[in-house]
Design a protein around this motif. Structure first.
Motif, mmCIF file in Angstrom:
data_model
loop_
_atom_site.group_PDB
_atom_site.id
_atom_site.type_symbol
_atom_site.label_atom_id
_atom_site.label_comp_id
_atom_site.label_asym_id
_atom_site.label_seq_id
_atom_site.Cartn_x
_atom_site.Cartn_y
_atom_site.Cartn_z
ATOM 1 N N LEU A 64 0.830 -1.209 0.000
ATOM 2 C CA LEU A 64 0.000 0.000 0.000
ATOM 3 C C LEU A 64 0.862 1.255 0.000
ATOM 4 O O LEU A 64 0.623 2.201 -0.772
ATOM 5 N N VAL A 65 1.873 1.280 0.854
ATOM 6 C CA VAL A 65 2.726 2.468 0.944
ATOM 7 C C VAL A 65 3.514 2.659 -0.345
ATOM 8 O O VAL A 65 3.605 3.775 -0.882
ATOM 9 N N ALA A 66 4.089 1.576 -0.867
ATOM 10 C CA ALA A 66 4.894 1.683 -2.088
ATOM 11 C C ALA A 66 4.043 2.142 -3.260
ATOM 12 O O ALA A 66 4.469 3.012 -4.053
ATOM 13 N N ARG A 67 2.850 1.602 -3.397
ATOM 14 C CA ARG A 67 1.988 2.024 -4.500
ATOM 15 C C ARG A 67 1.528 3.464 -4.320
ATOM 16 O O ARG A 67 1.347 4.184 -5.305
ATOM 17 N N GLY A 68 1.334 3.875 -3.076
ATOM 18 C CA GLY A 68 0.995 5.269 -2.838
ATOM 19 C C GLY A 68 2.091 6.216 -3.278
ATOM 20 O O GLY A 68 1.836 7.360 -3.657
ATOM 21 N N LEU A 69 3.343 5.735 -3.260
ATOM 22 C CA LEU A 69 4.487 6.530 -3.714
ATOM 23 C C LEU A 69 4.758 6.350 -5.203
ATOM 24 O O LEU A 69 5.766 6.843 -5.709
ATOM 25 N N GLY A 70 3.863 5.633 -5.882
ATOM 26 C CA GLY A 70 4.012 5.469 -7.327
ATOM 27 C C GLY A 70 4.930 4.357 -7.748
ATOM 28 O O GLY A 70 5.416 4.353 -8.883
ATOM 29 N N MET A 71 5.176 3.373 -6.878
ATOM 30 C CA MET A 71 6.067 2.261 -7.199
ATOM 31 C C MET A 71 5.258 0.981 -7.363
ATOM 32 O O MET A 71 4.188 0.820 -6.777
ATOM 33 N N ARG A 72 5.786 0.068 -8.167
ATOM 34 C CA ARG A 72 5.136 -1.219 -8.373
ATOM 35 C C ARG A 72 5.667 -2.231 -7.360
ATOM 36 O O ARG A 72 6.874 -2.302 -7.136
ATOM 37 N N LEU A 73 4.762 -2.998 -6.772
ATOM 38 C CA LEU A 73 5.164 -4.036 -5.817
ATOM 39 C C LEU A 73 4.012 -5.014 -5.665
ATOM 40 O O LEU A 73 2.930 -4.644 -5.202
ATOM 41 N N THR A 74 4.234 -6.255 -6.065
ATOM 42 C CA THR A 74 3.210 -7.280 -5.926
ATOM 43 C C THR A 74 3.250 -7.875 -4.522
ATOM 44 O O THR A 74 4.288 -7.859 -3.852
ATOM 45 N N LEU A 75 2.119 -8.415 -4.096
ATOM 46 C CA LEU A 75 2.044 -9.003 -2.759
ATOM 47 C C LEU A 75 2.950 -10.227 -2.652
ATOM 48 O O LEU A 75 3.552 -10.470 -1.595
ATOM 49 N N LYS A 76 3.103 -10.982 -3.726
ATOM 50 C CA LYS A 76 3.976 -12.160 -3.706
ATOM 51 C C LYS A 76 5.430 -11.759 -3.472
ATOM 52 O O LYS A 76 6.107 -12.317 -2.602
ATOM 53 N N ASP A 77 5.908 -10.787 -4.238
ATOM 54 C CA ASP A 77 7.292 -10.336 -4.066
ATOM 55 C C ASP A 77 7.493 -9.682 -2.703
ATOM 56 O O ASP A 77 8.532 -9.874 -2.061
ATOM 57 N N ALA A 78 6.502 -8.898 -2.266
ATOM 58 C CA ALA A 78 6.620 -8.223 -0.972
ATOM 59 C C ALA A 78 6.684 -9.236 0.164
ATOM 60 O O ALA A 78 7.452 -9.062 1.121
ATOM 61 N N THR A 79 5.891 -10.309 0.082
ATOM 62 C CA THR A 79 5.901 -11.320 1.143
ATOM 63 C C THR A 79 7.247 -12.041 1.211
ATOM 64 O O THR A 79 7.805 -12.255 2.294
ATOM 65 N N ALA A 80 7.790 -12.406 0.043
ATOM 66 C CA ALA A 80 9.101 -13.070 0.028
ATOM 67 C C ALA A 80 10.183 -12.140 0.573
ATOM 68 O O ALA A 80 11.026 -12.563 1.388
ATOM 69 N N ASP A 81 10.189 -10.881 0.139
ATOM 70 C CA ASP A 81 11.190 -9.926 0.629
ATOM 71 C C ASP A 81 11.033 -9.682 2.126
ATOM 72 O O ASP A 81 12.027 -9.530 2.848
#
Length: 363
Positions: A64-81
């Motif tokens: 949510l925060v990253a997308r609010g800043l205009g960045m792409r981030l999927t939930l799958k990648d975010a969970t692994a990271d």
């Protein structure tokens, strides 16, 4: 700059080690070792389940925060990271190296390292703000050692609270005045304020960030309750909540070894001050630390899988670049010499009669 950073890192480690040494010196190693003995398979499985839920919620908050800043981030990648970051935070000194890694990884992947770092900072800040707000509300309203201290030192507590509030107001108005200028600092202030509004306070992100932060805090408290029950504590959640929240706040202090140190010291003091056993408080803190490490253990699998994939990619034979065929040469024209035929006048041909020359003028 690097020297100061190195000194500060060593001071943090020495501070955490000093707190642990002091607690074990006062209470002995028995209470510490009990935190290892009291855990069973049920407690470990509960920690894994709670950890999976809190990690997923934390990753969603980061998205949510990253997308609010205009960045792409999927939930799958975010969970692994996030899993990898939690494991590194728990396994390495300092407790923040994993977050630094995921911020750099995401920022470089998006081509904006600064924004990637700010997204992680805002995401973690949101969780800490919710923890502080809930913790202060519980500590000043539910009977606890902190509540007794506040009641015994009311004027001092009021002065400290007033000072903190005044500092907050001054900082707020100072930032508002700063961002109106044209300096580099003013530009940074404007960028920071706009990203806070977009990432945390917007109508689109604010409710989700708040919900995720509250749920993650509930998960941490649930893990603490699993540790307390494993250590033999029969106290209710209402009795333990102020003590556990105080321990969670202490874990945010920048003097620890992978989260160890202030948590154990605060738990031992709080349980002793609350009329409970200080040794049991230390045992619960140690058990919580182990359960938190177990909850982060899937991050080790993520880390190993990524290292293996990178190794395979580096050792795999690289395909040769396609070579362009040599350009066709234009055919060289063959010049065939044409035979030159010399025409001999009839007068000089062999055998031809030549006219006589008289040497005078002809009549």
């Amino acid at each position: 700059m690097d020297v100061n950073r190195s000194i500060w890192a060593w001071l943090r480690l020495m501070g955490g080690a000093g707190i642990l040494a002091l607690v074990m010196w006062r209470l002995g190693t028995g209470a510490f070792l009990d935190g290892l003995r009291v855990l069973d398979a049920g407690a470990l499985l509960a920690a894994l389940g709670i950890g999976a839920a809190t990690t997923l919620l934390s990753a969603w908050r980061w998205c949510l925060v990253a997308r609010g800043l205009g960045m792409r981030l999927t939930l799958k990648d975010a969970t692994a990271d996030y899993y990898q970051a939690l494991f590194l935070n728990a396994a390495l000194p300092g407790g923040i190296l994993g977050d630094v890694g995921r911020a750099v990884r995401h920022g470089k992947g998006e081509g904006d390292l600064g924004r990637g770092v700010r997204a992680v900072v805002l995401e973690r800040t949101a969780g800490q703000i919710v923890l502080l707000l809930v913790g202060v509300a519980v500590l000043v309203s539910v009977p606890s050692p902190v509540f007794d201290l506040l009641a015994a030192h009311g004027p001092l507590a009021a002065a400290v609270a007033g000072g903190i509030a005044t500092a907050g107001v001054l900082i707020f108005f100072g930032l508002r005045r700063l961002r109106a200028g044209r300096s580099k600092a003013a530009g940074a202030a404007r960028t920071g304020m706009s990203e806070i509004r977009a990432g945390l306070l917007s109508r689109r992100n604010g409710p989700g960030v708040l919900l995720a932060s509250a749920a993650v805090l509930a998960g941490h408290l649930a893990t603490f309750m699993v540790a307390a029950r494993a250590a033999g504590s029969a106290a209710s959640l209402v009795e333990l909540a102020p003590l556990l929240l105080l321990a969670l706040i202490a874990m945010g202090l920048p003097v620890n070894i992978g989260g160890w140190g202030p948590r154990e010291g605060v738990m031992a003091w709080a349980f002793g001050a609350a009329g409970l056993s200080a040794a049991q408080g230390l045992t619960i803190a140690v058990a919580y630390g182990i359960l938190a490490f177990v909850a982060a253990a899937p991050g080790a699998a993520v880390l190993v899988a990524r290292l293996v994939a990178r190794r395979v990619e580096q050792t795999a034979p690289q395909p040769r670049p396609a070579q362009n065929p040599a350009p066709a040469m234009a055919a060289v024209p063959v010049v065939v010499p044409v035979p030159v035929t010399r025409t001999i006048p009839a007068m000089v041909r062999v055998g031809a009669r030549q006219p006589a020359y008289s040497g005078g003028v002809t009549a």
